[in-house]
Write a protein that holds these residues in place. Structure first.
Motif, PDB file in Angstrom:
ATOM      1  N   SER A 117       2.755   9.032  -6.848  1.00  0.00           N
ATOM      2  CA  SER A 117       2.954  10.589  -6.028  1.00  0.00           C
ATOM      3  C   SER A 117       4.382  11.208  -6.733  1.00  0.00           C
ATOM      4  O   SER A 117       4.610  12.182  -6.562  1.00  0.00           O
ATOM      5  N   LYS A 169       1.265   3.771  -3.370  1.00  0.00           N
ATOM      6  CA  LYS A 169       0.875   5.375  -3.110  1.00  0.00           C
ATOM      7  C   LYS A 169       2.147   6.474  -3.272  1.00  0.00           C
ATOM      8  O   LYS A 169       1.943   7.399  -4.063  1.00  0.00           O
ATOM      9  N   ASP A 173       0.666  -1.063   0.112  1.00  0.00           N
ATOM     10  CA  ASP A 173      -0.096   0.006   0.185  1.00  0.00           C
ATOM     11  C   ASP A 173       0.759   1.312  -0.004  1.00  0.00           C
ATOM     12  O   ASP A 173       0.507   2.384  -0.599  1.00  0.00           O
TER      13      ASP A 173
END
Length: 148
Positions: free
Chosen positions: A131, A127, A123
């Protein structure tokens, strides 16, 4: 003070500790002497690029990239194989700074880009990478053959 720089042979003791933490994070057995041997070979043979994150004189993270070549693009790619920040320093921006250093390496070597893989269940990574400008490349199937 945060510093991102290329790893040197003098970093081996601290870098091997971080590399060992990285391996344990991925459910491998701890083996600091083997970690030091592998990293020493990478640095001496210059067959990977390793950058370290330093805070107050201590190494707190690293990124390791291996060169690849794309025949169709007629350019180098870099494989971002390893990225790790000690758990006490996560959330402080070190991962993003290490990735930015990796991007600078790609630009300075006129590479086509950087490739990486991470688990669907990662996870944090799933992310972090978008980004930092990475996109999921779902136009191909990824296969693996292992020599067991």
């Amino acid at each position: 003070m945060k510093t991102i720089r290329k790893a040197t042979i003098h970093d081996l003791p601290q870098l091997a500790e971080l590399f060992d933490q990285y391996r344990v994070f991925y459910h491998k057995y701890s083996d600091i002497p083997a970690a030091e041997t592998v990293l020493k070979e990478r640095i001496e043979k210059v067959d990977s690029e390793i950058f370290v994150a330093e805070s107050e004189g201590d190494l707190v993270g690293f990124v390791q990239l291996y060169p690849l070549f794309s025949s169709t693009r007629i350019k180098r790619y870099w494989l971002l194989n390893d990225l790790f920040v000690n758990e006490n320093y996560r959330g402080s921006g070190f991962s993003k700074e290490l990735i930015e250093e990796a991007k600078e390496l790609a630009k300075s070597t006129n590479a086509a880009g950087i490739l990486l893989e991470t688990g669907k269940s990662n996870d944090v990574g799933n992310k972090l990478y978008p980004s930092c400008g990475f996109e999921i490349y779902d136009e191909v199937n990824f296969y693996e053959w292992t020599n067991r």
